[in-house]
Design an enzyme around this catalytic site. Structure first.
Site, PDB file in Angstrom:
ATOM      1  N   LYS A 107      56.929  34.186  27.453  1.00 36.28           N
ATOM      2  CA  LYS A 107      56.580  35.544  27.910  1.00 36.28           C
ATOM      3  C   LYS A 107      57.492  36.014  29.051  1.00 36.28           C
ATOM      4  CE  LYS A 107      51.766  35.321  26.397  1.00 36.28           C
ATOM      5  NZ  LYS A 107      51.975  34.126  25.563  1.00 36.28           N
ATOM      6  N   LYS A 112      56.524  35.077  35.779  1.00 35.40           N
ATOM      7  CA  LYS A 112      57.109  33.791  35.382  1.00 35.40           C
ATOM      8  C   LYS A 112      58.625  33.874  35.311  1.00 35.40           C
ATOM      9  CE  LYS A 112      55.215  30.508  34.503  1.00 35.40           C
ATOM     10  NZ  LYS A 112      54.867  29.395  35.424  1.00 35.40           N
ATOM     11  N   ASN A 162      53.333  29.247  22.901  1.00 41.30           N
ATOM     12  CA  ASN A 162      51.921  28.878  22.994  1.00 41.30           C
ATOM     13  C   ASN A 162      51.698  27.444  22.529  1.00 41.30           C
ATOM     14  OD1 ASN A 162      50.490  31.738  23.399  1.00 41.30           O
ATOM     15  ND2 ASN A 162      52.167  31.972  21.948  1.00 41.30           N
ATOM     16  N   GLY A 213      45.355  24.651  21.323  1.00 38.99           N
ATOM     17  CA  GLY A 213      44.280  23.985  22.046  1.00 38.99           C
ATOM     18  C   GLY A 213      44.302  24.187  23.537  1.00 38.99           C
ATOM     19  N   ARG A 252      46.231  44.302  23.407  1.00 42.40           N
ATOM     20  CA  ARG A 252      45.629  44.350  24.740  1.00 42.40           C
ATOM     21  C   ARG A 252      46.658  44.777  25.774  1.00 42.40           C
ATOM     22  NH1 ARG A 252      43.498  38.295  25.019  1.00 42.40           N
ATOM     23  NH2 ARG A 252      45.694  38.028  24.474  1.00 42.40           N
TER      24      ARG A 252
END
Length: 623
Positions: free
Chosen positions: A419, A431, A455, A458, A548
């Protein structure tokens, strides 16, 4: 040993070995003298026979060769027999040299005796294993042919190392209530052959026929390495049979000690991503971790806790665990203490924003290597609280880096994210700034580096746990957009590659982990619904809620124009550090960081955004 003394088989094996020791020694004399022993040779033989038998038995007993179960004799046992018999011969020759002076003794007798002993001792144990294997093989064949209705007949998919291990464990253990009746494997060269007497029947295309003909009740998937599409093909084939199926955990879980070879489980989404084996340069990793003090920030989070587990494998002198969450810190402490049996750790409950606490911790424990995993990562949450991205992700990282530089840390690894590439949200921009912070320390003796990846399945921020909860409650499963895609990898894989990247840095690099092909989140939702035994949009509805705040349709690992090169590791790439005019850039960056800190102190979200745009040129909230 006490258990052996209560076992009649122990005494039978000892008596048989004593007999073999004597026969082998006599046979050595016969071979040496062409089966016509002269009188002096017979006298020699009788004089040292008792010493030979006693020495041989004592060595076998002392090296624990009577502790094993001979029905499971393998190559390792044969190697131990060779080592033991060599030691026997060495001791016997030394005794003869000391007691008799070797005058008139033939050296060849002792060499022949060693060879005969290996042949006879090893042969007896192989015969014992062959007897049990033949007996069990006949039992299995009868079981398969009679087609019992007890639901135990199992078909193993995968005739490689993992499949062989599963078959061996089933045949040798009463805990796994299965009867293996065949293997399925795509490798045509294996078809028609057998493993432990169990035939390799063919590929997935004959699965329905085999199940009907052989009365299969269970399917066991034992594939150590497979791509995502290959795993999907296997799972879909198993699902079409309507039979229960289990999968062997990935080799990374077995190697890490989390599970054993017997721990067959239900298929998870992680299995569908593929099972490529990670090759680590364990020697190099061990050189900078073994016997050293390692500090991990954010140690209780998804990535931080897995880093701790991986670091423990390399036996550090001490682990310093820093986390702002008391429950997370307690959980990883308990896991280290009770499950991993590692007790050389220090827990520090506190935030990376606390400079005095960090200074005291670094001064007291003097860490050699730092893994900085502490960060706020939830995109919508950080979007609504941008000052916290500055305080924690940026200022907190700078605090830890400053302490590392001050106290002479050797290596410092920043855990970054995809990201940070052309960020469209506050979290990604913050970041990216943490990556840029390395330029402030270009004169430092500490080797700073960042590792960027997508990503992890979990993790606390992953959609997988959310989707599972929604499926458990009967739906609907909410996906933001039909075309949204993300890169995924397992937590264990990410942590291992972070350790590997730590070996490669010279200073200031950004390492990028190879994430494979991006996955559509809508497809992921459908796969998870199917794995739960339901049909998408029939049993469980999928609805699209819209992107979002700060979210973009797809993630990237590289910004256009970045100087990326391959490394010696196939799964790790690297962006070269900035070299031109770094002094003036560092001065400008330091000024912008002060502006960000001031805006965060005033909880001024708009100013935080404005300064982030000024700091990160590629920051585009329009996406």
């Amino acid at each position: 040993m006490i258990n052996n003394l209560r076992n009649i088989n122990f005494y039978l094996m000892v008596l048989l070995d004593l007999f073999i020791f004597g026969v082998a020694f006599y046979g050595a004399y016969l071979f040496r003298f062409d089966f016509a022993l002269p009188e002096y040779a017979q006298t020699q033989f009788l004089a040292i026979l008792k010493y030979a038998v006693i020495i041989k038995f004592s060595v076998f007993l002392g090296l624990g060769l009577y502790k094993g179960m001979w029905r499971y004799t393998g190559l390792r046992d044969l190697c131990r027999i060779i080592e033991a018999t060599f030691l026997q011969s060495l001791i016997l020759v030394t005794l003869v040299l000391y007691k008799f002076g070797f005058g008139g003794f033939s050296r060849g007798v002792f060499i022949i005796d060693w060879m005969i002993t290996i042949f006879m001792i090893g042969g007896v144990r192989i015969l014992i294993r062959a007897f049990y294997s033949f007996h069990e093989g006949n039992s299995l064949q009868l079981s398969a042919d009679s087609c019992p209705g007890d639901g135990r007949n199992a078909l193993i998919i995968g005739a490689g190392r993992a499949g062989e291990k599963v078959a061996r464990e089933i045949m040798g253990s009463g805990q796994l209530k299965f009867t293996p009746i065949g293997f399925i494997d795509s490798d045509r060269s294996k078809r028609g052959r057998t493993i432990h007497g169990i035939p390799v029947l063919g590929g997935l295309e004959i699965l329905p026929e085999v199940i009907e003909r052989r009365c299969v009740s269970n399917i066991l998937i034992a594939v150590a390495e497979a791509s995502g599409p290959q795993m999907r093909e296997i799972i879909n084939a198993c699902k079409a049979t309507k039979l229960p199926y289990k999968i062997l955990p990935g080799m990374d879980e077995i190697i890490n000690g989390k599970v054993g070879i017997k721990s067959l489980r239900d298929v998870s989404y992680q299995d569908l991503l593929g099972r490529s084996q990670i090759q680590l340069d364990t020697t190099s990793i061990s050189n900078y971790i073994s016997g050293k003090t390692v500090l991990v920030t954010g140690c209780g989070g998804s990535i931080g806790s897995e880093l701790v587990r991986q670091v423990v494998r390399f036996n550090p002198a001490k682990l310093i665990l820093i986390d702002a969450s008391e429950p997370n810190l307690y959980d990883i402490q308990m896991e280290l203490h009770h499950e991993l049996k590692f007790h050389k750790y220090v827990t520090v409950l506190g935030s990376v924003q606390n400079v005095k606490l960090l200074d005291r911790t670094f001064k007291e424990h003097k860490p050699h290597t730092v893994f900085h995993a502490a960060a706020y990562k939830h995109v919508p949450m950080v979007e609504r609280n941008p000052w916290q991205a500055v305080n924690n992700n940026i200022c907190g990282t700078k605090n830890v880096m400053t302490m590392a530089d001050k106290h002479g840390v050797d290596r410092f690894v920043i855990v970054s994210t995809d990201k940070a590439v052309r960020p469209t949200n506050i979290m990604g921009a913050s970041k990216r700034v943490t990556e840029l912070l390395m330029r402030l320390f270009h004169h430092s003796k500490t080797t700073f580096m960042a590792v960027r990846f997508g990503n992890v399945v979990g993790s606390s921020g992953s959609v997988v746990p959310l989707f599972r909860r929604q499926i458990e409650h009967g739906g609907p499963v909410t996906v933001t957009h039909p075309d949204v895609t993300r890169y995924f990898m397992s937590i264990s894989e990410a942590a291992q590659l972070i350790l590997q990247a730590g070996v490669m840095a010279e200073g200031g690099e950004i390492f990028i982990l190879e994430m494979g092909m991006p996955v559509k989140i809508a497809d992921m939702a459908r796969d998870l619904i199917k794995l739960s035994g339901k049909e998408p949009n029939k049993d469980i509805e999928i609805i699209f809620t819209g992107l979002r705040e700060g979210e973009k349709l797809y993630e990237e690992l590289i910004t256009e124009g970045e100087d990326i090169v391959r490394t010696e590791h196939e799964k790790i790439m690297v962006l070269k550090a900035m070299e031109n005019d770094i002094e003036s850039y560092a001065s400008e960056l330091d000024s912008l960081l002060q502006k960000l800190a001031d805006a965060a102190h005033e909880f001024d979200g708009e100013k935080v955004r404005a300064v982030l745009h000024e700091t990160v040129a590629e920051f585009d909230e329009e996406g």
